[in-house]
Motif scaffolding. Structure first.
Motif, PDB file in Angstrom:
ATOM      1  N   ARG A  28     -73.105  27.706 -51.136  1.00  0.00           N
ATOM      2  CA  ARG A  28     -72.043  27.265 -52.039  1.00  0.00           C
ATOM      3  C   ARG A  28     -70.988  28.366 -52.218  1.00  0.00           C
ATOM      4  O   ARG A  28     -69.791  28.100 -52.240  1.00  0.00           O
ATOM      5  N   TYR A  29     -71.447  29.610 -52.345  1.00  0.00           N
ATOM      6  CA  TYR A  29     -70.524  30.738 -52.490  1.00  0.00           C
ATOM      7  C   TYR A  29     -69.552  30.805 -51.313  1.00  0.00           C
ATOM      8  O   TYR A  29     -68.338  30.948 -51.486  1.00  0.00           O
ATOM      9  N   GLU A  73     -67.017  27.818 -51.202  1.00  0.00           N
ATOM     10  CA  GLU A  73     -65.931  27.945 -52.172  1.00  0.00           C
ATOM     11  C   GLU A  73     -64.991  29.087 -51.823  1.00  0.00           C
ATOM     12  O   GLU A  73     -63.771  28.949 -51.912  1.00  0.00           O
ATOM     13  N   THR A 130     -72.072  21.851 -54.513  1.00  0.00           N
ATOM     14  CA  THR A 130     -71.693  22.153 -55.890  1.00  0.00           C
ATOM     15  C   THR A 130     -72.340  21.170 -56.858  1.00  0.00           C
ATOM     16  O   THR A 130     -72.847  21.554 -57.922  1.00  0.00           O
ATOM     17  N   ARG A 131     -72.355  19.898 -56.494  1.00  0.00           N
ATOM     18  CA  ARG A 131     -72.988  18.892 -57.349  1.00  0.00           C
ATOM     19  C   ARG A 131     -74.480  19.155 -57.497  1.00  0.00           C
ATOM     20  O   ARG A 131     -75.035  19.079 -58.610  1.00  0.00           O
ATOM     21  N   ALA A 163     -74.970  22.014 -59.832  1.00  0.00           N
ATOM     22  CA  ALA A 163     -74.555  21.635 -61.182  1.00  0.00           C
ATOM     23  C   ALA A 163     -75.606  20.766 -61.868  1.00  0.00           C
ATOM     24  O   ALA A 163     -75.744  20.795 -63.102  1.00  0.00           O
TER      25      ALA A 163
END
Length: 251
Positions: A97-98, A101, A193-194, A197
Motif C-alpha cells: 500500500r505504501y 500510494e 487501501t480498503r 482500512a
C-alpha cells in the motif's frame, strides 16, 4: 507491468547473519545474492517496465550500495518505507500500500518476496495472467503438513478459480500451498487501501488475497518448480551448498 520486490523485513530468525545484512543481499551462489537471482528472473520479462524494491530505513543504505553495482537493463529503484525496527514494520501488505500510494502506480503489479530463490522462470505465469485476465496467485503442491501450517493454503475448482484461501491454517484443507508471487490487475490496486482500512492484517502478503478472493474472482497458477525461502541459518547453509557455493562448490 511493474514488479515490486518486498524487502523490508528484518529477518531476526537468521541472526547473526542478518544483523547488518538484509536477507535478500545474502550471497547464495558465489557472490550472487538472493536479490541478484530474483532480478535475473525479471530482466527477461519484456513487459516489466520497472522494478521497485521496498526496504526499511535500517537497510536502505545496503540496498543503495547493491543498486550502485546493478548492471541490469530494467529501470530499478530502491524505496525506503521509513521503519527502523521489527516492532515498527509496516508488514508486507502495508508496504505494498505504501508503494502504491507513493508511486501512484497505474499498471498491473507483479509482487515478489525478496527472500525467495525461484527454481523456475516467470514467463508462463505472466502468460497465464493475461489469458485469464484475473488477479492470480502462484501455487504448488506441498506434502509436509508442518510447512502447510506456515504458509497460505488454497482450495481450487477445475478452472483454477480460488474457492478458499487461508494463511497459516491450523488444519489445512488441501495440499495446495500459496507462495509469495502475486499478479494484480491495475483495477484491483485501490482495494489494498480498503482492506487495511477495514482492519485487515498488514503482515503476511497472503492475507490480502485471502480477503480478496471472496469479493472478486481470482485464479491460481501451478508450478512444479522449487521455491526456497531461507528461513534459518541451517537452511541458508544448505542452499549455498546446493547452489554450488558450499564445501566442494565453486565459491
Amino acid at each position: 507491468m511493474i514488479a515490486l520486490i518486498l524487502a523490508a523485513g528484518y529477518a531476526t530468525r537468521l541472526y547473526p547473519l542478518t544483523i547488518d545484512t538484509p536477507k535478500p543481499l545474502l550471497p547464495v551462489q558465489g557472490s550472487r545474492t538472493i536479490l541478484d537471482l530474483l532480478v535475473e528472473r525479471l530482466e527477461v520479462l519484456e513487459e516489466i517496465t520497472e522494478i521497485l524494491v521496498v526496504t526499511n530505513d535500517r537497510f536502505f543504505h545496503a540496498f543503495e550500495q547493491w543498486h550502485h553495482h546493478y548492471k541490469g537493463a530494467k529501470p530499478l529503484r530502491i524505496l525506503n518505507d521509513g521503519t527502523t525496527s521489527p516492532e515498527g514494520r509496516l508488514g508486507a501488505v502495508g508496504d505494498i500500500r505504501y508503494v502504491l500510494e507513493r508511486e501512484q502506480v497505474q499498471d498491473d503489479l507483479l509482487v515478489l518476496a525478496g527472500d525467495n530463490v525461484l527454481g523456475f522462470g516467470l514467463e508462463g505465469y505472466l502468460n497465464y495472467f493475461h489469458k485469464v485476465d484475473k488477479d492470480c496467485i502462484l501455487v504448488r503442491p506441498v506434502d509436509d503438513p508442518e510447512e502447510l501450517r506456515s504458509i497460505g493454503v488454497a482450495e481450487l475448482d477445475d478452472e483454477m478459480r480460488v474457492l478458499s484461501l487461508e494463511e497459516k491454517p491450523r488444519e489445512p484443507r488441501s495440499n495446495i500451498g500459496v507462495f509469495a508471487l502475486y499478479i494484480y490487475k491495475r483495477s484491483t490496486l485501490p482495494l489494498f487501501t480498503r482492506y487495511l482500512a477495514e482492519g485487515g492484517n498488514p503482515d503476511a502478503p497472503s492475507y490480502f488475497p485471502e480477503w480478496l478472493h471472496s469479493r472478486q474472482e481470482m485464479r491460481a497458477y501451478y508450478t512444479e518448480g522449487t521455491i526456497d525461502d531461507v528461513g534459518t541459518p541451517e537452511a541458508y547453509a544448505e542452499m549455498r551448498i546446493r547452489l554450488g557455493n558450499g564445501q566442494g562448490g565453486k565459491g
